[in-house]
Design a protein around this motif. Structure first.
Motif, PDB file in Angstrom:
ATOM      1  N   ILE A  11      -1.655 -29.520  29.480  1.00 15.38           N
ATOM      2  CA  ILE A  11      -2.818 -28.637  29.420  1.00 15.38           C
ATOM      3  C   ILE A  11      -4.012 -29.491  29.001  1.00 15.38           C
ATOM      4  O   ILE A  11      -3.971 -30.149  27.961  1.00 15.38           O
ATOM      5  CB  ILE A  11      -2.585 -27.506  28.421  1.00 15.38           C
ATOM      6  CG1 ILE A  11      -1.348 -26.711  28.808  1.00 15.38           C
ATOM      7  CG2 ILE A  11      -3.791 -26.610  28.352  1.00 15.38           C
ATOM      8  CD1 ILE A  11      -0.983 -25.665  27.809  1.00 15.38           C
ATOM      9  N   GLU A  12      -5.056 -29.504  29.848  1.00 16.67           N
ATOM     10  CA  GLU A  12      -6.163 -30.390  29.518  1.00 16.67           C
ATOM     11  C   GLU A  12      -7.142 -29.697  28.567  1.00 16.67           C
ATOM     12  O   GLU A  12      -7.328 -28.479  28.654  1.00 16.67           O
ATOM     13  CB  GLU A  12      -6.898 -30.841  30.777  1.00 16.67           C
ATOM     14  CG  GLU A  12      -7.649 -29.757  31.492  1.00 16.67           C
ATOM     15  CD  GLU A  12      -6.834 -29.195  32.622  1.00 16.67           C
ATOM     16  OE1 GLU A  12      -7.433 -28.678  33.567  1.00 16.67           O
ATOM     17  OE2 GLU A  12      -5.588 -29.268  32.555  1.00 16.67           O
TER      18      GLU A  12
ATOM     19  N   GLY B   8       2.380 -27.717  24.473  1.00  9.87           N
ATOM     20  CA  GLY B   8       1.292 -27.610  25.431  1.00  9.87           C
ATOM     21  C   GLY B   8       0.732 -28.954  25.833  1.00  9.87           C
ATOM     22  O   GLY B   8       0.385 -29.184  26.992  1.00  9.87           O
TER      23      GLY B   8
ATOM     24  N   ASP C  21       3.038 -30.512  28.219  1.00  8.99           N
ATOM     25  CA  ASP C  21       2.984 -29.853  29.517  1.00  8.99           C
ATOM     26  C   ASP C  21       1.743 -30.239  30.310  1.00  8.99           C
ATOM     27  O   ASP C  21       1.641 -29.904  31.478  1.00  8.99           O
ATOM     28  CB  ASP C  21       3.001 -28.329  29.339  1.00  8.99           C
ATOM     29  CG  ASP C  21       4.409 -27.811  29.222  1.00  8.99           C
ATOM     30  OD1 ASP C  21       5.332 -28.579  29.498  1.00  8.99           O
ATOM     31  OD2 ASP C  21       4.571 -26.646  28.840  1.00  8.99           O
TER      32      ASP C  21
ATOM     33  N   PHE D 231      -7.314 -23.862  25.303  1.00 11.97           N
ATOM     34  CA  PHE D 231      -6.027 -23.622  24.653  1.00 11.97           C
ATOM     35  C   PHE D 231      -5.994 -24.201  23.247  1.00 11.97           C
ATOM     36  O   PHE D 231      -5.559 -23.550  22.297  1.00 11.97           O
ATOM     37  CB  PHE D 231      -4.922 -24.239  25.500  1.00 11.97           C
ATOM     38  CG  PHE D 231      -3.622 -24.375  24.795  1.00 11.97           C
ATOM     39  CD1 PHE D 231      -2.889 -23.247  24.471  1.00 11.97           C
ATOM     40  CD2 PHE D 231      -3.134 -25.608  24.437  1.00 11.97           C
ATOM     41  CE1 PHE D 231      -1.688 -23.368  23.810  1.00 11.97           C
ATOM     42  CE2 PHE D 231      -1.935 -25.726  23.787  1.00 11.97           C
ATOM     43  CZ  PHE D 231      -1.215 -24.609  23.466  1.00 11.97           C
TER      44      PHE D 231
END
Lengths: 104, 149
Positions: free
Chosen positions: B115-116, B110, B113, B44
């Motif tokens: 997201i790794e 992100g 939230d 991402f």
């Protein structure tokens, strides 16, 4: 605008449009919801650019540049609103983010 | 638009045309890089990186080329068309300001939230993201098993 520049603008616009197609792939299969928002943001920015090219081809830039300006502003506002909405309110890997549940 | 004689030579027109063709080609090249990055990158954060940089620069280049074209066909008989040039440059400057802002806001969302980022075991001689204890803590994300060894 001579004929050579008109042909070049037509092909530049077509190339821009064709290069938007792989970004739609990221909108479809993006693993997180924010991936999709980023891809939508890229397509919106390029649509504003494409509107200026279309306006130059139609010899009516004065009208199309207002559309492009409004589109760029709305794109920015929409992406900021989506960022605020997804910030700590929705799980990134949850229902609705995988593309199988409901949208958003 | 009635073609009027503006006193500009053919050489100036050719130079302006070649300059804007080069700017648009550079913009399309940078947008191709952004598209390849968006489709092919594994993570991402890396996809965000490609989208933010390439998209902004290609937009600025193409709007600069279009402003150059419109400004070349400007004459003082229709002097209000100068605002079209100003508005096209305003679009470029606006996107230069807003695209990194929205990229930053979405990346912060992100990150919050959980997201790794992509991690990969270090190969020989290749620097890796998981350099032992130097891993950045990601809230709500589990580290992969290779990082614990």
């Amino acid at each position: 605008m001579n004929a050579m520049m008109e042909t070049f603008f037509i092909y530049a616009g077509i190339t821009l449009l064709l290069m938007m197609a792989p970004v739609f792939y990221r909108i479809m299969v993006g693993p997180t919801a924010i991936d999709r928002i980023v891809a939508v943001n890229v397509i919106g920015t390029k649509t504003a650019v494409l509107l200026i090219i279309i306006g130059t081809l139609f010899e009516n830039v004065a009208m199309f540049v207002d559309f492009a300006l409004a589109y760029a502003l709305l794109n920015f506002i929409g992406s900021l609103a989506a960022a605020r909405y997804f910030n700590k309110t929705r799980p990134a890997y949850g229902a609705g983010a995988s593309g199988e549940g409901e949208i958003n | 638009m009635v073609p009027v004689h503006r006193g500009k030579g053919k050489l100036t027109e050719m130079v302006i045309d070649i300059l804007s063709i080069l700017l648009i080609l550079a913009g399309l090249l940078f947008f191709l890089g952004a598209v390849v990055g968006i489709v092919r990158f594994p993570d991402f954060y890396t996809r965000m990186h490609a989208a933010g940089k390439g998209d902004t620069l290609s937009t600025m280049l193409i709007t600069g080329a279009m402003a150059l074209q419109v400004f070349h066909h400007f004459d003082w008989a229709h002097w209000t068309e100068i605002f079209v040039v100003v508005k096209i440059m305003a679009i470029g400057i606006l996107i230069m300001l807003t695209s990194p802002t929205s990229t930053h806001a979405l990346m912060q969302a992100g990150y919050d939230d959980g997201i790794e980022p992509v991690t990969r075991p270090a190969k020989k001689g290749i620097a890796s993201l998981d350099g032992g204890d130097e891993l950045l803590p990601v809230p709500g994300a589990e580290m992969p098993e290779e990082a614990e060894e």
